[in-house]
Design a protein around this motif. Structure first.
Motif, mmCIF file in Angstrom:
data_model
loop_
_atom_site.group_PDB
_atom_site.id
_atom_site.type_symbol
_atom_site.label_atom_id
_atom_site.label_comp_id
_atom_site.label_asym_id
_atom_site.label_seq_id
_atom_site.Cartn_x
_atom_site.Cartn_y
_atom_site.Cartn_z
ATOM 1 N N LEU A 151 3.345 14.356 9.177
ATOM 2 C CA LEU A 151 4.465 13.634 9.806
ATOM 3 C C LEU A 151 4.324 13.667 11.328
ATOM 4 O O LEU A 151 4.568 12.665 12.007
ATOM 5 N N ALA A 152 3.923 14.830 11.851
ATOM 6 C CA ALA A 152 3.702 14.924 13.301
ATOM 7 C C ALA A 152 2.599 13.961 13.720
ATOM 8 O O ALA A 152 2.690 13.320 14.770
ATOM 9 N N ASN A 153 1.571 13.835 12.907
ATOM 10 C CA ASN A 153 0.473 12.920 13.230
ATOM 11 C C ASN A 153 0.960 11.480 13.384
ATOM 12 O O ASN A 153 0.522 10.761 14.277
ATOM 13 N N ILE A 154 1.861 11.067 12.498
ATOM 14 C CA ILE A 154 2.393 9.702 12.610
ATOM 15 C C ILE A 154 3.193 9.550 13.895
ATOM 16 O O ILE A 154 3.027 8.581 14.644
ATOM 17 N N ARG A 155 4.058 10.536 14.152
ATOM 18 C CA ARG A 155 4.865 10.497 15.378
ATOM 19 C C ARG A 155 3.954 10.408 16.611
ATOM 20 O O ARG A 155 4.167 9.599 17.519
ATOM 21 N N LEU A 156 2.914 11.238 16.647
ATOM 22 C CA LEU A 156 2.037 11.306 17.817
ATOM 23 C C LEU A 156 1.184 10.043 17.967
ATOM 24 O O LEU A 156 0.989 9.528 19.069
ATOM 25 N N GLU B 275 0.828 -1.216 0.000
ATOM 26 C CA GLU B 275 0.000 0.000 0.000
ATOM 27 C C GLU B 275 0.860 1.263 0.000
ATOM 28 O O GLU B 275 1.975 1.266 0.514
ATOM 29 N N SER B 276 0.289 2.341 -0.520
ATOM 30 C CA SER B 276 1.033 3.598 -0.548
ATOM 31 C C SER B 276 1.094 4.200 0.841
ATOM 32 O O SER B 276 0.243 3.924 1.700
ATOM 33 N N VAL B 277 2.105 5.042 1.060
ATOM 34 C CA VAL B 277 2.234 5.737 2.342
ATOM 35 C C VAL B 277 0.975 6.547 2.617
ATOM 36 O O VAL B 277 0.454 6.571 3.734
ATOM 37 N N LYS C 17 9.444 4.847 6.844
ATOM 38 C CA LYS C 17 10.211 6.024 7.243
ATOM 39 C C LYS C 17 11.704 5.716 7.169
ATOM 40 O O LYS C 17 12.518 6.591 6.848
ATOM 41 N N GLN C 18 12.040 4.468 7.478
ATOM 42 C CA GLN C 18 13.449 4.096 7.454
ATOM 43 C C GLN C 18 13.973 3.813 6.046
ATOM 44 O O GLN C 18 15.173 3.755 5.833
ATOM 45 N N THR D 115 8.910 12.817 3.686
ATOM 46 C CA THR D 115 8.599 14.244 3.518
ATOM 47 C C THR D 115 8.199 14.554 2.075
ATOM 48 O O THR D 115 7.633 15.605 1.797
ATOM 49 N N ALA D 116 8.490 13.638 1.166
ATOM 50 C CA ALA D 116 8.071 13.832 -0.224
ATOM 51 C C ALA D 116 6.564 13.617 -0.364
ATOM 52 O O ALA D 116 5.933 14.105 -1.298
#
Lengths: 549, 549
Positions: free
Chosen positions: A101-106, A14-16, A87-88, A93-94
């Motif tokens: 990105l903050a949403n994923i982190r949180l 699946e896509s990001v 992410k790794q 960010t593209a």
């Protein structure tokens, strides 16, 4: 140890964007369930009939259970793991913007927080909270710390155990013993006491990402300057008259006045309510449904006004949260300290100051035309009476000069307790010694000392510092706003509060949890990390003038 | 076709008691979620700020979705299937009492109702409801049925489709075509129209277990007697004075009076609230948390009083539900008609009668001491003015004599529509002809005719009869109570309403859903099935006296 070992092969294809959307859809559902919880809580405090208490507690438990199940479901974990994997290996960010990105982190942080502590520990902790808070209430009534001590002992152990799982990343060792790897990551040697670093873990629960060494520096600076300032005010042996605040004021008209202030500050009454409850709070479900409360006392005009302005500060934050990312983690407040900064900014920086009362005092006089004493009070007299400094035993009654000392005292004791440097039995002695040192007061009863706050009885250790971080943030943010908004004081003196509110909407409220800490937020805003010298200068200048020091 | 084919081998080894407990634990959780929905609904109508409407609708949808998932989960189905299997092989009455057996029956019915209709049909139906109710509101505004007709057409098809799945037991054939087996089970020949019997299915949604042929007999009897009675009252060409009800009465004191009546009847304000909303209702979460509303009109005293007494009837039912089985299906009200019987019993049998006003009129006069006209009204004058009969176009404004005709008219039209005997385009003509025949009125506008009610626009077909079943139940239950409770009228005249309330608690409220239909409930209580002759006699005697016929 990884958070979950479930990674479906299906997800790899699946896509990001698709993975992100699936995680956010789940987050939004959970957000709605928590929002419902917010409405139920408000209802409970403001509207609910008394006999409904038992069933309400069951309803809340079912609701929280459902939300917890969604939050910790293996599907949720697998999606987050897959995003971590991407992410790794890809440049996210593209595809995703900083909010996303903050949403994923949180979302990942919440998932970890909810899954790292075993379910039986969570349950034992909840059971202990009931027992312990009941014991605290009984002990406080009798002003007898010894009756609470055994439960506080258990709470400290439980707090260490719970946070131990988070610090150790969920390792299955006996909680409370930091293993070699964790020691290293905390910069601890083998000989260090094994609970060192636990306070940092606890702080993260309430003031996300804030470093404890920064806190220590800030608090040391406050102690250095505020203890002498308080002593100087006390030595002056002079008090401003505030008797005009302590006369009987009709509650209905107090209510109207407070409502008009809340609206004028910018609280949208079509997107929220202001009611009355025993303990004022700001809550609700959503930026379009904010529920705040206040309380009025017949013979204390200040209480209703400052209470309302304080909660309005919280509520305009809530109403001002990011609209584009509603329901996702990044739209939520960054931390308790940042939330408190918004209530304190309005309560103190605005509501205790002369420009505000230049605007509001004439309106207050209009509201109570028959009160001849109030009619004769000038803005300067009002300001001096409204800003009295009086060291006292009780934190929640403290003024802005003595308040930080109450917090620092608690921080020092709770840190020493949880990291094993003092024993529970010694709490009263430590408390009383610090009260003497910081505020010059002799505590004669535990009720007025170490038994006054409910926090520890619910295992809330690490929470107290957020109150004072809030006030330091508030000064720094307001100082910056004054530089950025032309003629701010003139606007405030004319009741044009929207100028400040809109600036805060943009610079604080809409920023949500985009940054990793409050320290980062103020750095990006003002070019400086959180700076206690601004707070010290604000208090010193203000009270030097008020008390002619 | 069986409801679910999942039957875990593990379940076979469990005891009936254990299976039952597991099903009930799930039912209780679902009950709490629905209770939360009840609080949210109340909040929406009474408290919620306007801008929260969009997010509230999302919250409700998440909540209902979660409850639906729990209700239709394969685990739930497997447990119910296993209990069904045991029922066929063991004597469950040896293990479970009648309440518990009813709980299994009811849980199974709900599971079937929730699972038989495919998810995409449920969704399409919800979407149609939004579209259709909006079209109805617009059409009503312009009083133009043609604008609503296409949507009503779609609703009739959707209603047939949904109920088709339930009638056919979830068979996958094109819904709306009854197959041979279903035809046979409905007693239909091959030549019968294929939608015959659908109305019975729809009725079951609202008046569980009530047979439509019984309804037809009851309604035929009402028509036979009430049409002439109404004509006779009309021919009398006389009206009692009620101008004392239509003067300006301070809303605050109306509120106090209504609250005191509700409490006096037995509404426990520690287990519920009485507030104000545009459309009065009784709801909430639980017998300890009942939320009811009423509304007051400055120049219509009757509206606030009857509205409050009506909702109090619903609410004391809710507060009186079986305490031992709280949260399980059997503790819930049997049907809409039985619920309505409790509101109507208090509103009409008690609140429109002389004993009640012998007690209440002096209190009303005390409340409005300055109103000299009210002071001079006698109980007889009050009673006559309060009981005026006036045929009108609008159902919700109708008195107790003409009300059934409004319902019968709707029943006849909606049955003919759904079973294919008339076309949507012909609804206004049928409506207007029946209004002429039953009430002697010429409908000149669809707004006052077939567009006045919201029900059909939400696909609620089969609901209307419950209003009149409620009033027939009410008379029969009250007649029986009068026989069983010594000196009931004397008690009522002294405001000793608890005597009746407690009798209803025991004989109706606590009975919950123990029986399969309202007809069974009144049979077990009174020794007779629902009997329209009591209702006809009540109305005939009462209004013959009032209008001196």
């Amino acid at each position: 140890m990884t958070v979950t070992t479930t990674t479906s092969a299906d997800l790899r294809s699946e896509s990001v964007r698709s993975l992100y959307d699936q995680v956010m859809a789940r987050c939004k559902d959970i957000d709605h369930l928590m929002g419902i919880g917010g409405i139920l809580h408000w209802d409970q405090e403001v509207m609910m009939p008394s006999k409904a208490a038992a069933v309400r507690s069951e309803q809340m438990s079912v609701l929280v259970g459902v939300a917890h199940e969604m939050l910790t479901s293996p599907v949720h974990g697998a999606l987050l793991d897959e995003l971590e994997h991407r992410k790794q290996h890809e440049d996210l960010t593209a595809v995703l913007n900083p909010y996303e990105l903050a949403n994923i982190r949180l979302a990942r942080k919440t998932y970890r927080d909810e899954t790292l502590v075993p379910r039986d520990v969570v349950k034992a902790s909840a059971a202990l909270n009931s027992k312990s808070s009941a014991a605290w209430a009984a002990a406080r009534k009798e002003s007898d710390f010894a009756k609470f001590a055994p439960l506080l002992e258990e709470q400290i152990k439980m707090v260490r155990k719970s946070i131990g799982y988070k610090i150790l990343g969920g390792a299955n060792e006996e909680a409370g013993k930091i293993n070699a790897k964790a020691r290293a990551s905390l910069g601890l040697s083998e000989t260090d006491d094994c609970y060192k670093g636990y306070y940092q873990g606890l702080m993260n629960l309430y003031e996300t990402g804030f470093k404890e060494d920064r806190l220590q520096a800030l608090f040391a600076d406050l102690k250095k300057h505020l203890i002498p300032l308080i002593a100087k005010i006390k030595a002056k042996n002079f008090q401003h008259d505030n008797s005009f605040l302590l006369r009987d004021y009709d509650i209905k008209r107090q209510t109207e006045f407070s409502h008009s202030l809340a609206k004028k500050i910018g609280f949208d009454t079509d997107a929220g309510r202001l009611d009355v409850s025993t303990h004022p709070f700001s809550g609700g479900a959503h930026p379009t449904d904010v529920r705040m409360t206040t309380r009025y006392t017949l013979n204390n005009l200040q209480e209703g006004i400052t209470g309302t302005v304080h909660e309005t500060g919280h509520s305009v934050y809530e109403q001002g949260r990011n609209k584009e990312y509603f329901g996702t983690p990044v739209s939520h407040a960054l931390s308790l300290g940042i939330h408190e900064s918004q209530s304190l900014l309005w309560e103190r920086m605005v509501g205790l100051d002369k420009p505000f009362w230049t605007y509001a005092l004439p309106l207050l006089k209009e509201k109570f035309p028959e009160d001849t004493q109030l009619q004769s009070v000038t803005v300067d007299q009002f300001y001096n009476g409204f800003n009295r400094v009086e060291p006292g035993f009780i934190r929640i009654e403290a003024d802005e000069v003595t308040y930080p000392m109450h917090v620092i005292l608690r921080y020092e004791i709770e840190k020493a307790l949880v990291e094993g440097d003092i024993q529970v039995a010694d709490v009263p002695a430590h408390w009383n010694a610090k009260m003497k040192e910081y505020l010059g007061l002799e505590v004669t009863e535990d009720r007025l000392g170490c038994l006054q706050d409910v926090h520890w009885s619910f295992g809330m250790v690490g929470y107290f510092p957020t109150y004072s971080l809030g006030s330091i943030y508030a000064v720094q943010i307001f100082t910056h706003a004054r530089e950025k908004i032309p003629n701010l004081d003139e606007h405030l003196a004319k009741g044009e509060f929207h100028v400040l509110k809109e600036w805060l909407n943009k610079n604080v409220h809409e920023q949500g949890s985009l940054r990793e800490s409050g320290d980062d937020l103020v750095f990006d805003m003002t070019g400086k990390h959180l700076d206690s010298s601004l707070y010290v200068k604000y208090l010193t200048d203000k009270y030097t003038a008020i008390y002619d020091l």
